[in-house]
Design a protein around this motif. Structure first.
Motif, PDB file in Angstrom:
ATOM      1  N   ARG A   1       0.827  -1.207   0.000  1.00  0.00           N
ATOM      2  CA  ARG A   1       0.000   0.000   0.000  1.00  0.00           C
ATOM      3  C   ARG A   1       0.862   1.258   0.000  1.00  0.00           C
ATOM      4  NH1 ARG A   1      -4.703   1.111   4.418  1.00  0.00           N
ATOM      5  NH2 ARG A   1      -5.618  -0.648   3.279  1.00  0.00           N
ATOM      6  N   THR A   2       1.974   1.207   0.714  1.00  0.00           N
ATOM      7  CA  THR A   2       2.855   2.371   0.781  1.00  0.00           C
ATOM      8  C   THR A   2       3.472   2.664  -0.584  1.00  0.00           C
ATOM      9  OG1 THR A   2       3.391   1.885   3.094  1.00  0.00           O
ATOM     10  CG2 THR A   2       4.895   3.329   1.910  1.00  0.00           C
TER      11      THR A   2
ATOM     12  N   ALA B   1       0.770   4.033  -2.861  1.00  0.00           N
ATOM     13  CA  ALA B   1       0.463   5.416  -2.502  1.00  0.00           C
ATOM     14  C   ALA B   1       1.588   6.358  -2.930  1.00  0.00           C
ATOM     15  CB  ALA B   1       0.236   5.525  -0.983  1.00  0.00           C
ATOM     16  N   GLY B   2       2.843   5.898  -2.804  1.00  0.00           N
ATOM     17  CA  GLY B   2       3.968   6.721  -3.245  1.00  0.00           C
ATOM     18  C   GLY B   2       3.919   6.994  -4.736  1.00  0.00           C
TER      19      GLY B   2
ATOM     20  N   ALA C   1       1.226   6.913  -6.579  1.00  0.00           N
ATOM     21  CA  ALA C   1       0.088   7.803  -6.801  1.00  0.00           C
ATOM     22  C   ALA C   1       0.441   9.250  -6.457  1.00  0.00           C
ATOM     23  CB  ALA C   1      -1.101   7.343  -5.961  1.00  0.00           C
ATOM     24  N   GLY C   2       1.260   9.421  -5.419  1.00  0.00           N
ATOM     25  CA  GLY C   2       1.688  10.768  -5.057  1.00  0.00           C
ATOM     26  C   GLY C   2       2.516  11.415  -6.150  1.00  0.00           C
TER      27      GLY C   2
ATOM     28  N   GLY D   1       0.147  12.271  -8.942  1.00  0.00           N
ATOM     29  CA  GLY D   1      -0.698  13.405  -8.588  1.00  0.00           C
ATOM     30  C   GLY D   1       0.039  14.723  -8.654  1.00  0.00           C
TER      31      GLY D   1
ATOM     32  N   PHE E   1       4.705  11.351   3.824  1.00  0.00           N
ATOM     33  CA  PHE E   1       3.625  11.496   2.847  1.00  0.00           C
ATOM     34  C   PHE E   1       2.923  12.846   3.001  1.00  0.00           C
ATOM     35  CE2 PHE E   1       3.885   6.957   1.902  1.00  0.00           C
ATOM     36  CZ  PHE E   1       3.537   6.942   0.559  1.00  0.00           C
TER      37      PHE E   1
ATOM     38  N   LEU F   1       3.607  15.863   0.613  1.00  0.00           N
ATOM     39  CA  LEU F   1       2.938  16.060  -0.661  1.00  0.00           C
ATOM     40  C   LEU F   1       1.909  17.190  -0.593  1.00  0.00           C
ATOM     41  CD1 LEU F   1       2.330  12.317  -1.638  1.00  0.00           C
ATOM     42  CD2 LEU F   1       4.107  13.836  -2.516  1.00  0.00           C
TER      43      LEU F   1
ATOM     44  N   LEU G   1      -5.740  13.115  -6.402  1.00  0.00           N
ATOM     45  CA  LEU G   1      -4.826  11.972  -6.309  1.00  0.00           C
ATOM     46  C   LEU G   1      -3.799  12.189  -5.207  1.00  0.00           C
ATOM     47  CD1 LEU G   1      -4.355   9.254  -7.656  1.00  0.00           C
ATOM     48  CD2 LEU G   1      -2.873  10.379  -9.322  1.00  0.00           C
ATOM     49  N   VAL G   2      -3.306  13.427  -5.066  1.00  0.00           N
ATOM     50  CA  VAL G   2      -2.366  13.746  -3.989  1.00  0.00           C
ATOM     51  C   VAL G   2      -3.028  13.529  -2.632  1.00  0.00           C
ATOM     52  CG1 VAL G   2      -1.150  15.641  -2.837  1.00  0.00           C
ATOM     53  CG2 VAL G   2      -0.891  15.311  -5.300  1.00  0.00           C
TER      54      VAL G   2
ATOM     55  N   ALA H   1      -3.195   9.928  -1.905  1.00  0.00           N
ATOM     56  CA  ALA H   1      -1.871   9.402  -1.573  1.00  0.00           C
ATOM     57  C   ALA H   1      -1.456   9.785  -0.161  1.00  0.00           C
ATOM     58  CB  ALA H   1      -0.844   9.907  -2.583  1.00  0.00           C
TER      59      ALA H   1
END
Length: 298
Positions: A116-117, A120-121, A123-124, A127, A236, A239, A267-268, A271
């Motif tokens: 998941r991390t 999410a990274g 996606a960040g 984003g 995170f 971001l 998206l940010v 994330a």
């Protein structure tokens, strides 16, 4: 459910997101290193005077290393990236920092590296690129290397700040780091920029904001969050800075927002929030870490 500590820590990158507006509207042009020195050094001296604590033993060199990584080297590399790359490219490359922190935390702190991390990274990064990257952005090898180097040094500094648990309050440790980072930057500022011929009232107001709000207030919140929470989750939150900067450009500078930027902003946010929803495990104790000491400055 997001913890109160996490929300308070999020104030730091939100404050840093105002830096672009303050720099563009109040500070003298072409003086980023001067801004960095004025932001760090007076704030560090103020916090050290308030806490009346100086480093002892190993913390003399540890404070220098942390200050060099989190403040000095990071801002110097950011300066190189800003001059050689469009801001959107530099921000996009810098958005890989949460992934770097997650990997370093797995190796140095014993934290679990979750799928998941990583998702999410990624996606960040996507984003932030939608939020700030432009179609005509050009790439420069040295600029990209500097932006990536800035992400690496700060990621390392964040993880070491967690591993080397200070025996004093985060307020005192933050002051030491700001002083060290500011002193590292002084010779670079003197060689590459020098001082402007004159400063206006607006310039002084901008410098005061960066030093008092952007450093003396924001950095203790950031490092207190790193001490109390998982450094991966805290990173995170960084971001939020380009998100706040873009929102202020729209609200204050009348800049237009495109559908792609709105999608990037969502998206940010996803994330930032997704890693916080995983119940974190306490990192394995490190033999090099000092035992926890109650702190009066919380």
């Amino acid at each position: 459910m997001l913890s109160n500590r996490l929300v308070v820590t999020a104030l730091a990158p939100a404050i840093w997101g105002t830096t672009y507006l303050v720099t563009s509207e109040l500070l003298p042009p072409d003086r980023p290193l001067l801004a960095a020195v004025v932001r760090a050094l007076p704030a560090g001296l103020l916090l050290t005077a308030m806490t009346r604590r100086l480093p002892q033993g190993d913390w003399w060199w540890r404070a220098f290393v942390l200050g060099s990584l989190n403040i000095g080297a990071f801002l110097a590399l950011l300066f190189v990236a800003a001059y050689r790359l469009p801001g959107g490219v530099a921000a996009t490359v810098g958005a890989v920092q949460p992934i770097l922190v997650a990997c370093l935390s797995a190796g140095l702190l014993g934290e679990r590296l979750r799928t998941r991390t990583i998702v999410a990274g990624a996606a960040g990064v996507a984003g932030v690129s939608l939020l700030v990257l432009r179609a005509d952005a050009r790439l420069d090898a040295l600029g990209v290397a500097a932006a990536l180097g800035g992400a690496v040094v700060m990621a390392t500094g964040v993880v070491l700040a967690k591993r080397w648990r200070s025996p004093v309050s985060p307020l005192a440790t933050t002051g030491w780091q700001l002083i060290a980072g500011g002193l590292v930057l002084v010779p670079f500022m003197a060689v590459f920029e020098g001082l402007p011929p004159a400063l206006t009232g607006a310039n002084l107001a901008g410098f005061a904001y960066l030093s008092i709000i952007g450093a003396a207030l924001a950095y203790p919140l950031w490092f207190h969050g790193i001490r109390a929470l998982s450094p991966t989750n805290v990173t995170f939150l960084g971001l939020l800075s380009p998100l706040v900067a873009t929102a202020l450009g729209w609200l204050v500078l009348d800049q237009r927002l495109t559908p792609a930027q709105l999608a990037g902003g969502l998206l940010v946010l996803a994330a930032v929030i997704a890693p916080q929803l995983t119940k974190e495990k306490k990192p394995c104790a490190s033999p090099s870490s000092a035992p926890p000491v109650p702190s009066a400055a919380r």
